[in-house]
Design an enzyme around this catalytic site. Structure first.
Site, PDB file in Angstrom:
ATOM      1  N   CYS A 148       0.810  -1.221   0.000  1.00 16.81           N
ATOM      2  CA  CYS A 148       0.000   0.000   0.000  1.00 16.81           C
ATOM      3  C   CYS A 148       0.841   1.267   0.000  1.00 16.81           C
ATOM      4  O   CYS A 148       0.301   2.363  -0.199  1.00 16.81           O
ATOM      5  CB  CYS A 148      -0.945  -0.006   1.191  1.00 16.81           C
ATOM      6  SG  CYS A 148      -2.078  -1.420   1.208  1.00 16.81           S
ATOM      7  N   ASN A 198     -10.199  -0.224   0.251  1.00 15.83           N
ATOM      8  CA  ASN A 198      -8.729  -0.179   0.216  1.00 15.83           C
ATOM      9  C   ASN A 198      -8.252  -0.816  -1.089  1.00 15.83           C
ATOM     10  O   ASN A 198      -8.316  -2.033  -1.246  1.00 15.83           O
ATOM     11  CB  ASN A 198      -8.182  -0.928   1.430  1.00 15.83           C
ATOM     12  CG  ASN A 198      -6.665  -0.956   1.481  1.00 15.83           C
ATOM     13  OD1 ASN A 198      -5.986  -0.669   0.498  1.00 15.83           O
ATOM     14  ND2 ASN A 198      -6.123  -1.328   2.633  1.00 15.83           N
ATOM     15  N   HIS A 229      -3.123   7.115   1.729  1.00 17.93           N
ATOM     16  CA  HIS A 229      -3.613   5.788   1.365  1.00 17.93           C
ATOM     17  C   HIS A 229      -4.958   5.547   2.032  1.00 17.93           C
ATOM     18  O   HIS A 229      -5.136   5.791   3.230  1.00 17.93           O
ATOM     19  CB  HIS A 229      -2.603   4.726   1.796  1.00 17.93           C
ATOM     20  CG  HIS A 229      -3.147   3.335   1.761  1.00 17.93           C
ATOM     21  ND1 HIS A 229      -3.766   2.799   0.648  1.00 17.93           N
ATOM     22  CD2 HIS A 229      -3.197   2.372   2.730  1.00 17.93           C
ATOM     23  CE1 HIS A 229      -4.160   1.573   0.924  1.00 17.93           C
ATOM     24  NE2 HIS A 229      -3.831   1.293   2.171  1.00 17.93           N
TER      25      HIS A 229
END
Length: 329
Positions: free
Chosen positions: A112, A283, A253
């Site tokens: 990520c 996500n 993020h």
């Protein structure tokens, strides 16, 4: 030192959307349970016929068009992904799809944090004068690798891709960065290889296997993020010589809305400066930051000359921040 401008953005997501209500028919959960703990309402999921390469290519086309750069003029393509279609990498497929025959290409894996690490990597090639036009893509299809019986992880992830074009420029708009890693916390978030012994010869046994689904220690990852992300943003701002109050937009993020809110609180920044599309996409790992950027550019929020503070964090554990002005200024 040669300057850098970030001149175009793009994004792509699969057509299929799965709401929290839909997901409650798959695993023991509810819309209320997911929303209150994560801020997510729905996510896009790749079908068996979708590919990471196709999503990355679609996002890349948009970024190139917005920047006015032809694929044939690209010098480098960096694809940040943890879920390539091929274990040897997917960047070369994107190059072929685009017709970017003059570009060197490679995949970069930092989960990520991948998009931030990829942008910083691209910046080094430009600032040293090695390359002038670089396409940076963040793309992941984590739906392939989650345990759909584990409500602690399967509710979190969606699929998608985002891209930006970075170019050599007379004035420098890429202002500063900070990258960090802590391998002692690696076990907090994994997509691990599962080996099976395969006797090859009396003198040799090899392993054959697959990858296990994503596992995560949610409490530890949350604690890590709310502590380290504000710190890394402040360090990157210091290196960039940009005061916190001069940042127009914070683009983090998109892991959990509670993390975004906690970071905003710790940095004492207005919540409206913290961009979020988590509710619609979940996500999306390395894709999340460029997805947010492209949506905000398309909506007219992010304007040329505005300053963005970006931060990625995730498996490794890794985290990093990059500070830059959007466009040519």
């Amino acid at each position: 030192m040669i300057g850098i401008a970030i001149t175009g953005s793009g994004s792509a997501v699969p057509d299929s959307r799965l709401t929290n209500q839909d997901l409650s028919n798959v695993v023991e959960t509810s819309d209320e349970w997911i929303r209150t703990r994560t801020g997510i309402r729905e996510r896009c999921l790749a079908s068996p016929t979708d590919s990471l390469g196709a999503l990355a290519t679609a996002a890349a086309h948009q970024a190139l068009e917005q920047s006015g750069v032809a694929a044939i003029d690209l010098d480098l393509i960096v694809l940040a992904t943890s879920t390539a279609d091929d274990l040897f990498g997917s960047a070369a497929v994107v190059q072929a799809n685009l017709g970017a025959t003059h570009a060197a290409v490679f995949d970069l894996t930092a989960a990520c944090s991948g998009f931030i690490f990829a942008m910083v990597t691209a910046a080094q090639f430009i600032q040293t004068g090695t390359y002038r036009r670089v396409l940076v893509i963040g793309a992941d299809v984590l739906s392939r690798w989650v345990d759909w019986d584990d409500r602690g992880t399967c509710v979190l992830f969606g699929d998608g891709a985002g891209a930006v074009v970075m170019q050599a420029h007379d004035s420098n708009q890429f202002l500063g960065f900070e990258l960090c890693s802590n391998g002692s916390l690696n076990s907090c978030l994994n997509l691990a290889y599962a080996a099976e012994a395969y006797p090859l010869h009396p003198k040799a046994t090899v392993s054959k296997g697959r990858y296990s689904p994503v596992t995560m220690n949610g409490k530890e990852v949350y604690r890590f993020a709310v502590n380290r992300v504000p710190e890394v943003i402040e360090k990157a701002l210091f290196r960039a010589n940009v005061p916190l109050e001069q940042v127009d937009w914070f683009v983090l993020h998109q892991a959990n809305q509670r993390i975004l809110d906690a970071v905003a609180d710790r940095l004492k920044i207005p919540p409206e400066k913290m961009l979020s599309n988590l509710a619609s996409y979940g996500n999306t790992s390395a894709a999340s930051i460029p997805l947010v950027i492209h949506e905000a550019v398309q909506a007219g929020k992010i304007q040329p000359g505005q300053t963005l503070a970006t931060a990625g964090f995730g498996a490794g554990l890794s985290w990093g921040s990059a500070i830059f002005r959007w466009g040519l200024g």
